[in-house]
Design a protein around this motif. Structure first.
Motif, PDB file in Angstrom:
ATOM      1  N   ASP A   1      -5.561 -40.286 112.583  1.00 57.68           N
ATOM      2  CA  ASP A   1      -5.446 -41.693 112.197  1.00 57.68           C
ATOM      3  C   ASP A   1      -5.320 -41.806 110.676  1.00 57.68           C
ATOM      4  N   LYS A   2      -4.237 -42.414 110.213  1.00 60.29           N
ATOM      5  CA  LYS A   2      -3.964 -42.492 108.773  1.00 60.29           C
ATOM      6  C   LYS A   2      -5.036 -43.267 108.025  1.00 60.29           C
ATOM      7  N   GLU A   3      -5.420 -44.407 108.538  1.00 56.56           N
ATOM      8  CA  GLU A   3      -6.388 -45.247 107.828  1.00 56.56           C
ATOM      9  C   GLU A   3      -7.760 -44.577 107.748  1.00 56.56           C
ATOM     10  N   ILE A   4      -8.171 -43.975 108.855  1.00 57.33           N
ATOM     11  CA  ILE A   4      -9.461 -43.274 108.858  1.00 57.33           C
ATOM     12  C   ILE A   4      -9.421 -42.091 107.904  1.00 57.33           C
ATOM     13  N   PHE A   5      -8.279 -41.401 107.882  1.00 57.03           N
ATOM     14  CA  PHE A   5      -8.125 -40.247 106.994  1.00 57.03           C
ATOM     15  C   PHE A   5      -8.285 -40.657 105.529  1.00 57.03           C
ATOM     16  N   LEU A   6      -7.587 -41.705 105.123  1.00 50.44           N
ATOM     17  CA  LEU A   6      -7.690 -42.179 103.742  1.00 50.44           C
ATOM     18  C   LEU A   6      -9.108 -42.671 103.425  1.00 50.44           C
ATOM     19  N   GLN A   7      -9.704 -43.350 104.394  1.00 54.78           N
ATOM     20  CA  GLN A   7     -11.067 -43.841 104.199  1.00 54.78           C
ATOM     21  C   GLN A   7     -12.031 -42.659 103.996  1.00 54.78           C
TER      22      GLN A   7
END
Length: 316
Positions: free
Chosen positions: A96-102
């Motif tokens: 998951d892109k958003e979770i990764f960045l978070q």
């Protein structure tokens, strides 16, 4: 009669104790030493961004943490069903892109706090060989199994490494003027680069480190983990099955050489107590319900409570 040549190690003027806050960064050997710190209950954080081998990539992450430069979509890529970042290890990759960045930015903030509060920074460099992404024209910490055609392989010069180490020290000292640096070179051989190439790589790291440490004696020191394995333990019985990584006996030996010289003698007795408790916790009884085992558990719990009264951060 001596059957080995012992590497001389000077005792540290800034020894580690149980009040110290340690940040360990670098190669897989940094993980080996980090596990020892954790076993003996020192306050240690190891490789928040995963294993990183080369000086330039470590410098880049330090710079991000110190300046709080957040990761953005421009810093990540999607490959083999996962989001990756060329600056960090693949163990942090996420679908998951958003979770990764978070996750990346949360680790970044935590690392900033850890560096600011640290008393000792231990950095283990693994190699001078790096891969440069052709499109971005940037050195990467991990290729994440992206096709090799997208990278150029090169070796960092002594001058480049020396500059990177100095930058790393300067960056950290901007937010923490009191921390002490311990540098070392990983004894793990990178034979995939080639036998001669591995020696070139280690030589560049060692040369650059000694140039920096010589000029920064009050704040920096060099621990010869590479030299200990290559010279004191010059035998394949001290290697794992791959004949490249040190086995547990070698890791234990190098740790002993480290704690003899870099950990305050006042804490050695406490370390023995911690070790005794750790061995007791690992004990598997024949009869868990027996009176003798219940008494054993009660005595063990008393020992733990007594230690935790002196050192509240101890968790078993």
């Amino acid at each position: 009669m001596d059957f080995t040549t012992k590497v001389p190690i000077a005792k540290s003027n800034n020894p580690i104790n149980y009040d110290s806050k340690i940040v360990s960064l670098g190669s897989c050997f940094a993980e080996n030493m980090g596990e020892k710190f954790s076993y003996f209950k020192f306050q240690n954080e190891t490789n928040p961004f995963g294993i990183i081998f080369n000086p330039v990539s470590i410098e880049k992450l330090i710079s991000r943490a110190v300046t709080n430069q957040k990761f953005t979509e421009n810093d990540i890529l999607f490959h083999n069903d996962l989001w990756h970042c060329f600056e960090v290890h693949s163990e942090l990759s996420h679908p998951d892109k958003e979770i990764f960045l978070q996750n990346l930015n949360q680790i970044l903030e935590q690392t900033n706090n850890q560096i600011t509060a640290s008393t000792h920074i231990i950095i283990t460099y693994g190699t001078s060989w790096v891969y440069r992404n052709k499109a971005a024209e940037k050195i990467v910490a991990n290729c994440h199994k992206v096709p090799q055609s997208q990278f150029d392989k090169e070796i960092l010069s002594v001058t480049t490494i020396e500059k990177s180490i100095k930058n790393t020290i300067d960056l950290i000292q901007k937010v923490n003027t009191n921390c002490y640096f311990i540098f070392t070179v990983s004894p793990v051989r990178h034979i995939k680069d080639g036998f001669v190439e591995n020696q070139r790589s280690k030589a560049n790291l060692i040369s650059a480190l000694h140039n920096v440490v010589t000029l920064s004696l009050l704040k920096c020191n060099y621990f010869p983990s590479y030299e200990i394995l290559m010279d004191e333990l010059r035998d394949y019985r001290f290697y794992a099955e791959d004949m490249l990584h040190p086995n547990q006996t070698a890791i234990d030996y190098i740790w002993i050489r480290f704690f003899e010289n870099y950990i305050s003698e006042e804490n050695h007795a406490t370390m023995e107590e911690v070790c005794s408790i750790q061995k007791a916790l690992a004990h598997r009884p024949f009869n868990p319900n027996s009176d003798s085992h219940q008494k054993f558990l009660s005595n063990l719990n008393d020992k733990i409570i007594r230690l935790q009264e002196k050192f509240p951060h101890f968790q078993f």
